[in-house]
Design an enzyme around this catalytic site. Structure first.
Site, short mmCIF file in Angstrom:
data_model
loop_
_atom_site.label_atom_id
_atom_site.label_comp_id
_atom_site.label_asym_id
_atom_site.label_seq_id
_atom_site.Cartn_x
_atom_site.Cartn_y
_atom_site.Cartn_z
CG ASP A 144 85.02 62.21 49.73
OD1 ASP A 144 85.10 61.14 50.37
OD2 ASP A 144 85.11 63.33 50.27
CG HIS A 220 91.74 56.03 51.21
ND1 HIS A 220 92.47 56.23 52.35
CD2 HIS A 220 91.39 57.28 50.77
CE1 HIS A 220 92.57 57.53 52.60
NE2 HIS A 220 91.91 58.18 51.65
CB SER A 331 89.95 61.68 37.76
OG SER A 331 90.05 61.03 36.51
#
Length: 362
Positions: A144, A220, A331
């Protein structure tokens, strides 16, 4: 006669001003000022007003780097591990949810009392159906976040935001051996960028995704690929929010980062997790030897680890959408990869994106 004598001491003995105190106070105050400036820039962006680039001078960067962000991030990491009393969990997490706009309806466990400490709350898992993985496109978003920049790499420079660049070689470090990455040897004298492109007619592309504190903190695999090598750069832990990325040139080269390199069906592929203030902890699930923000490493160095061995000639195979790692807080993820010239991004700079959504395809 009954009055008691007051014993006084020189002011210098009561409070001794040390250079470290001055450095921390000055650097911390300046960092606070920058946060306020970033907030003003965000408000202008929301109103659709283009913000001109104003780069920090060398002394401003040095002053910001003087703030002991690595030490503060280690302290924050320890605080996150402290188990909260059951009665305190809901008020603390609710404040965080309200501040950063967290959507707990997507969490695998919605009950706030389930999370024993802040670290568990930050690393919460999502419901399986919350992030469907796009099967139609070759590269998906690994996390995200917000798209800061994307496009072709040109002249060995990569844009962290529009108009502000960093060196490709400084960011990735010296080229890894061709045997390790299953690549053919590039002709001598070629630029660093040309050495990474292994197939004729291909180009090098990049995409920068900023994860805010309220975003899902796991990342991911963005495609089907093989991870052959890990390079860890200990460094500063400056903020990587869009305002700072617009202000400090080569910000991502200053900060601690973990570079995973390997190959996919079109050639070179890399994913880099960039650390930030209070994000000293970067975890890669299949790499138990990785320890970030450790005092035993010195800035300006890097350490390599190869996943290629006599017993494993293929490295670590990753499937699109597979769990890869996590941050302790928000981050940045940077993808740099090789693809044919007809590769197209399906993005707009500044747009919000979620893990599993399409980044681009052929």
């Amino acid at each position: 006669a009954d009055r008691k004598k007051l014993h006084t001491a020189p002011i210098g003995q009561v409070f001794r001003l040390r250079p470290f105190h001055v450095l921390v106070a000055t650097g911390g105050g300046y960092a606070g000022y920058r946060k306020y400036e970033d907030y003003k820039l965000e408000q202008l962006e929301k109103r659709g007003i283009e913000v001109p680039v104003k780069l920090a001078s060398e002394w401003e960067v040095a002053l910001y780097k003087s703030v002991p962000t690595r030490l503060l991030s280690r302290a924050w990491g320890r605080l996150n591990q402290v188990e909260l009393p059951t009665w305190l969990r809901k008020p603390v997490y609710s404040l965080y949810i309200w501040t950063f706009g967290v959507n707990m309806k997507e969490a695998a466990v919605e009950d706030l009392h389930h999370y024993r400490n802040l670290s568990e709350f930050f690393r919460r898992k999502l419901k399986p159906q919350a992030r469907p993985v796009c099967c139609l496109h070759s590269v998906i978003s690994p996390s995200d976040g917000k798209i800061l920049n994307f496009g072709q790499v040109k002249n060995c420079e990569v844009e962290q935001v529009k108009g502000v660049t960093y060196s490709l070689e400084s960011f990735l470090g010296p080229r890894i051996s061709t045997e390790e990455l299953h690549f053919s040897q590039a002709p001598p004298g070629n630029s660093f960028q040309q050495q990474l492109v292994t197939k004729e007619g291909n180009e090098l592309y990049h995409c920068v995704i900023y994860l805010a504190p309220g975003d899902y903190h796991c990342f991911h695999s963005p495609t089907d690929w093989r991870v052959s090598h890990r390079r860890h750069f200990p460094g500063s832990l400056m903020s990587v929010n869009p305002g700072v990325a617009r202000w400090i040139k080569e910000l991502f080269c200053h900060n601690e980062r973990v570079v995973l390199t390997g190959d996919w069906k079109h050639g070179f592929f890399s994913l880099t997790a960039v650390g930030a203030t209070n994000v000293g902890s970067i975890r890669i699930y299949f790499d138990q030897d990785l320890h970030t923000n450790s005092p035993c490493y010195s800035k300006g160095s890097y350490n390599d680890f190869s996943f290629i061995s006599n017993n494993n000639k293929e490295g670590i195979p990753m499937r699109k959408g597979e769990h890869l790692g996590e941050f302790n807080l928000g981050s940045t993820i940077v993808l740099i990869f090789e693809a044919p010239k007809d590769f197209k991004f399906h993005l707009k700079a500044g747009q919000k994106i979620r893990f599993g959504e399409a980044l681009g395809s052929l």
